[in-house]
Design a protein around this motif. Structure first.
Motif: not given
Length: 361
Positions: A214-223
């Motif tokens: 299940l993918k939560l877009r934009g909820k990984g590490n910041d650039g």
């Protein structure tokens, strides 16, 4: 192709003398050397950048070629590829029309979500704690202390390059920031990002299976860091589903398999038995003479399909359990039953014995 301004990496002007370049390299190499920053991966990256810049700018011949070619400089001395020239031209046009190129994308994160079979069947919503690396609020992701900034001399603090009249782009010395950092941000130690624990709500659709993501877009590490003053986009969070083993059911696609132990008299005489389902139990009729291993299909009592189509089936497989120990009275009853039933009650055994005798004849 050279992707960084080596003069900006070393923090010197293009007109810097060889001694100034050497001094800048020694200062930065000492600051970022891995031996002085054990376990600091960011320090290792910066040390490699400084060493790469020194390899070019510290060599008179390479420096002269780099000054001529700029971002089209190649370490092997080969001419730039057409796509490299196109990229440089597009970057210049982006600066002309006010578009800035963002920094690197943040890293994706992975989280394993344990579910029961019932939760996977019905769907659920979970709140999970995720450790993310977010942009530092104090320095805005630059890694520079606000009170430790000096105006960039080559661009006079404007952040714009004045070397081209028409295609004006970001200053290569300060990457368009207009200042030169003189101190690291104390809150993030110059990393530009800080570790953070965040509570995220994960919606799990009905019918998920082990291994599904299940993918939560934009909820990984910041650039990491900035490029031209623009923060890179964040990565995604990949939630990997892991459904626990069940005490009663095994899954096969959207179907469920269940073994139901029954007694010998129930198999021989027929009976109504209880079969477990995902939402409780149900009763089915076992006809007389049911052999061990016989399966009964219960349509629509399996797992829901993730795409919302027809629900799977439940297959109840009866297993005749033979008692391992009997009281003397039960033994006597079974012996009497065996005498009265005779061989005619066992057609398969009779056929097998006949074939055995024919083989030996």
């Amino acid at each position: 192709m050279a992707r960084r301004d080596y003069y900006a990496v070393l923090g010197v002007a293009r007109a810097a003398s060889p001694d100034e370049v050497k001094q800048a390299f020694r200062t930065l190499a000492m600051r970022w050397h891995p031996d002085r920053n054990p376990g600091d991966t960011q320090a290792e990256v910066r040390f490699r950048e400084v060493a790469e810049a020194w390899d070019v700018v510290g060599d008179p011949e390479k420096r002269a070629r780099y000054d001529r070619l700029g971002s089209l400089y190649t370490h092997d001395g080969r001419p730039p590829r057409p796509e490299d020239v196109n990229e440089m031209f597009l970057d210049a046009l982006g600066g002309l029309f006010g578009r800035k190129k963002a920094g690197d994308r943040g890293e994706d994160l992975r989280y394993t979500l344990q579910l029961t079979l019932e939760e996977a069947a019905a769907g659920t919503e979970r709140v999970v704690a995720i450790h993310r690396t977010l942009s530092c609020r104090d320095c805005g992701g630059s890694g520079d202390a606000a009170e430790g900034r000096a105006a960039c001399e080559p661009c006079s603090g404007s952040g714009r390059s004045a070397t081209r009249r028409f295609l004006r782009n970001d200053c290569a010395h300060c990457a368009g920031k207009g200042y030169r950092p003189t101190a690291r941000c104390g809150r993030c130690s110059g990393e530009g990002r800080r570790a953070n624990e965040e509570q995220l709500r994960v919606k799990v659709p009905a019918g998920v299976a082990t291994g599904q993501k299940l993918k939560l877009r934009g909820k990984g590490n910041d650039g990491p860091g900035l490029l031209g003053g623009v923060q890179g986009p964040p990565g995604d969070l990949l939630v990997v589903v892991d459904v626990d083993e069940h005490a009663l059911f095994r899954r096969r696609g959207n179907d469920l398999l269940c073994e139901v132990p029954i007694r010998f008299p129930e198999a021989a005489l027929g009976a109504e038995i209880t079969v477990p389902t995902l939402d409780g139990t149900t009763r089915i009729r076992v006809p007389p003479g049911t052999p061990s291993g016989k399966s009964f299909r219960l349509p629509g009592r399996g797992m829901p399909a993730p795409e919302g189509s027809v629900r799977g089936d439940l297959h109840a497989r009866v297993v005749v359990e033979i008692p391992s120990a009997l009281p003397p009275e039960a033994v006597a009853v079974l012996e009497e039953f065996s005498r009265k039933a005779g061989e005619g009650s066992y057609p398969k055994r009779s056929a097998w014995l006949h074939a055995l005798r024919e083989r030996g004849a």
